[in-house]
Design a protein around this motif. Sequence first.
Motif, PDB file in Angstrom:
ATOM      1  N   LEU A   1      40.205  51.241  31.668  1.00  0.00           N
ATOM      2  CA  LEU A   1      39.509  50.029  31.400  1.00  0.00           C
ATOM      3  C   LEU A   1      38.130  50.192  30.966  1.00  0.00           C
ATOM      4  N   THR A   2      37.618  49.595  30.239  1.00  0.00           N
ATOM      5  CA  THR A   2      36.299  49.502  30.011  1.00  0.00           C
ATOM      6  C   THR A   2      35.617  48.689  31.169  1.00  0.00           C
ATOM      7  N   SER A   3      36.278  47.687  31.880  1.00  0.00           N
ATOM      8  CA  SER A   3      35.694  46.952  32.899  1.00  0.00           C
ATOM      9  C   SER A   3      35.795  47.709  34.062  1.00  0.00           C
ATOM     10  N   LYS A   4      34.847  47.684  34.904  1.00  0.00           N
ATOM     11  CA  LYS A   4      34.690  48.294  36.259  1.00  0.00           C
ATOM     12  C   LYS A   4      36.137  47.909  36.959  1.00  0.00           C
ATOM     13  N   SER A   5      36.883  48.767  37.565  1.00  0.00           N
ATOM     14  CA  SER A   5      38.113  48.453  38.416  1.00  0.00           C
ATOM     15  C   SER A   5      38.332  49.271  39.568  1.00  0.00           C
ATOM     16  N   VAL A   6      39.145  48.711  40.184  1.00  0.00           N
ATOM     17  CA  VAL A   6      39.772  49.404  41.369  1.00  0.00           C
ATOM     18  C   VAL A   6      41.104  49.024  41.734  1.00  0.00           C
ATOM     19  N   LEU A   7      41.709  49.894  42.235  1.00  0.00           N
ATOM     20  CA  LEU A   7      43.236  49.827  42.750  1.00  0.00           C
ATOM     21  C   LEU A   7      43.198  50.026  44.217  1.00  0.00           C
ATOM     22  N   VAL A   8      43.895  48.861  44.657  1.00  0.00           N
ATOM     23  CA  VAL A   8      44.059  48.777  46.079  1.00  0.00           C
ATOM     24  C   VAL A   8      45.505  48.938  46.656  1.00  0.00           C
TER      25      VAL A   8
ATOM     26  N   LEU B   1      46.656  43.828  52.625  1.00  0.00           N
ATOM     27  CA  LEU B   1      46.232  44.114  51.363  1.00  0.00           C
ATOM     28  C   LEU B   1      45.556  43.005  50.680  1.00  0.00           C
ATOM     29  N   ILE B   2      45.938  41.791  51.056  1.00  0.00           N
ATOM     30  CA  ILE B   2      45.490  40.556  50.303  1.00  0.00           C
ATOM     31  C   ILE B   2      44.009  40.323  50.922  1.00  0.00           C
ATOM     32  N   CYS B   3      43.762  40.674  52.343  1.00  0.00           N
ATOM     33  CA  CYS B   3      42.525  40.560  52.913  1.00  0.00           C
ATOM     34  C   CYS B   3      41.503  41.586  52.097  1.00  0.00           C
ATOM     35  N   LYS B   4      42.025  42.546  52.032  1.00  0.00           N
ATOM     36  CA  LYS B   4      40.877  43.695  51.381  1.00  0.00           C
ATOM     37  C   LYS B   4      40.615  43.114  49.890  1.00  0.00           C
ATOM     38  N   ILE B   5      41.798  42.781  49.184  1.00  0.00           N
ATOM     39  CA  ILE B   5      41.295  42.317  47.767  1.00  0.00           C
ATOM     40  C   ILE B   5      40.260  41.281  48.002  1.00  0.00           C
TER      41      ILE B   5
ATOM     42  N   ARG C   1      49.706  55.884  35.620  1.00  0.00           N
ATOM     43  CA  ARG C   1      49.078  54.982  34.691  1.00  0.00           C
ATOM     44  C   ARG C   1      47.860  54.350  35.236  1.00  0.00           C
ATOM     45  N   LEU C   2      47.861  53.427  36.213  1.00  0.00           N
ATOM     46  CA  LEU C   2      47.101  52.684  36.887  1.00  0.00           C
ATOM     47  C   LEU C   2      45.938  53.354  37.277  1.00  0.00           C
ATOM     48  N   ILE C   3      46.305  54.612  37.970  1.00  0.00           N
ATOM     49  CA  ILE C   3      45.081  55.466  38.720  1.00  0.00           C
ATOM     50  C   ILE C   3      44.173  55.996  37.369  1.00  0.00           C
ATOM     51  N   THR C   4      44.732  56.316  36.170  1.00  0.00           N
ATOM     52  CA  THR C   4      43.938  56.740  35.131  1.00  0.00           C
ATOM     53  C   THR C   4      43.165  55.493  34.598  1.00  0.00           C
ATOM     54  N   SER C   5      43.878  54.201  34.720  1.00  0.00           N
ATOM     55  CA  SER C   5      43.360  53.143  34.072  1.00  0.00           C
ATOM     56  C   SER C   5      41.897  52.738  34.894  1.00  0.00           C
ATOM     57  N   CYS C   6      41.929  52.962  36.231  1.00  0.00           N
ATOM     58  CA  CYS C   6      40.827  52.845  37.133  1.00  0.00           C
ATOM     59  C   CYS C   6      39.937  53.890  37.012  1.00  0.00           C
ATOM     60  N   GLN C   7      40.359  54.957  36.365  1.00  0.00           N
ATOM     61  CA  GLN C   7      39.443  56.296  36.480  1.00  0.00           C
ATOM     62  C   GLN C   7      39.474  56.740  37.981  1.00  0.00           C
ATOM     63  N   GLY C   8      40.552  56.833  38.569  1.00  0.00           N
ATOM     64  CA  GLY C   8      40.769  57.356  39.805  1.00  0.00           C
ATOM     65  C   GLY C   8      40.268  56.599  40.909  1.00  0.00           C
ATOM     66  N   ASN C   9      39.580  55.366  40.651  1.00  0.00           N
ATOM     67  CA  ASN C   9      39.014  54.686  41.767  1.00  0.00           C
ATOM     68  C   ASN C   9      40.063  53.811  42.630  1.00  0.00           C
ATOM     69  N   PHE C  10      40.560  54.189  43.524  1.00  0.00           N
ATOM     70  CA  PHE C  10      41.582  53.597  44.265  1.00  0.00           C
ATOM     71  C   PHE C  10      41.314  53.666  45.695  1.00  0.00           C
ATOM     72  N   ILE C  11      41.597  52.508  46.598  1.00  0.00           N
ATOM     73  CA  ILE C  11      41.354  52.488  47.930  1.00  0.00           C
ATOM     74  C   ILE C  11      42.768  52.364  48.728  1.00  0.00           C
ATOM     75  N   ASN C  12      42.988  53.269  49.349  1.00  0.00           N
ATOM     76  CA  ASN C  12      44.120  53.086  50.333  1.00  0.00           C
ATOM     77  C   ASN C  12      43.899  52.691  51.658  1.00  0.00           C
ATOM     78  N   THR C  13      43.871  51.427  52.270  1.00  0.00           N
ATOM     79  CA  THR C  13      43.321  50.872  53.266  1.00  0.00           C
ATOM     80  C   THR C  13      44.039  51.186  54.678  1.00  0.00           C
TER      81      THR C  13
END
Length: 336
Positions: free
Chosen positions: A232-239, A247-251, A324-336
């Motif tokens: 993604l060109t926009s900043k992004s995060v996978l939760v 999950l909803i709370c974190k988002i 695919r999502l992890i790549t789209s977000c360039q590895g930026n994910f939060i596992n709360t």
Amino acid sequence: MAKVLDLKNNNDYSKLQEAADIIKNGGLVLFPTETVYGIGSNGLNENAIKKIYIAKGRNENNPINLLVSSMEMINRVAKDISELEYKLMTTFFPGPLTIILNKKAIVPSILTANQDTVGIRMPSGTIAKKLVELSNVPIAAPSANVSGKPSGTRFDDIYNDFKDTVDCIIDGGNSSIGIESTIVKVLDGVPHILRPGSITDEQIKEIAGKVIKDYESNNSNLLSNNDKHYTLTSKSVLVINSDNDKLICKINEIANTYSFPVIMCSHKNINKFKSQKVIDLGSNLNEIARDLFSNLKKADNLSPDIIIIEGVKNEGIGSAIMNRLITSCQGNFINT
Ligand code: TXA
Ligand code: MG
């Protein structure tokens, strides 16, 4: 300007002869497969293959796979096929599996980036299958996207990018799976999964008894270091969180710190983020896969401050979606 063949709302497949003639004459055809759209040319014709690299802006170190329509065609291009490789092919062909085999000399080295192996897939989508049959040559076909953009799964998402660089575009409606094929390579009798897809690791394990998930490690045999996947060109995060309320709370917590967040979530949660722009990913994993690339493109086109994406269960086709999502977000994910 590319000629458009509309096969979306009718199945007058006799129109495909024209596209097959373009392939035979060294031209480029964009066409739907059950996974994603492909951009294809005669896979045994060096000049025709070169045109694909140019139209996609693809690095020539990144090899291209062949689509075939019969076992006889596979034997024309591949050699030294083991019993396990045959078994994988007879089990999953035609369908969303690409298998890496030793190539015969007839396959141009530009196709395989000078490697002695070639990726082979027998598509089940009717248009792709008939196009290969009518062309009577294996068709070189990477995903239909300009390198770095998401794979095209709908005519409208790719028409503008290719209308001036290909000879013919077949509109066959939306790809039914939406995610590229599973790629497997058998090494020392063990299947290595280079790219996860809708044929799951478990399904391959059932056939072979064992499977190694190369896509989870950094030393993948896939030349995908040269395959710049979509980010993604926009900043992004996978939760990710197995507890939906948390999950909803974190988002919400993340969204509240931005002025224009876009949230991509499962259908059951679309009403939980009332004040935000929300994109519905779908109600189940198959729907999410089918519409994924189109939805990611839609979110990015809004140019938000952040795209917050709800992760899915890492099982079945969910592993391919998460990959695919992890790549789209360039590895930026939060596992709360
Ligand atoms: O579902 C699909 O596989 C779609 C449809 C159009 O058939 N095609 C597709 O092609 O996704 P492409 O080129 O976008 O992705 C194929 C991947 C690339 O990452 C490439 O590096 C890898 O397959 N590949 C091709 N030949 C290979 C080889 N000999 N060894 C290892 N990886 C290979
Ligand atoms: Mg691709």
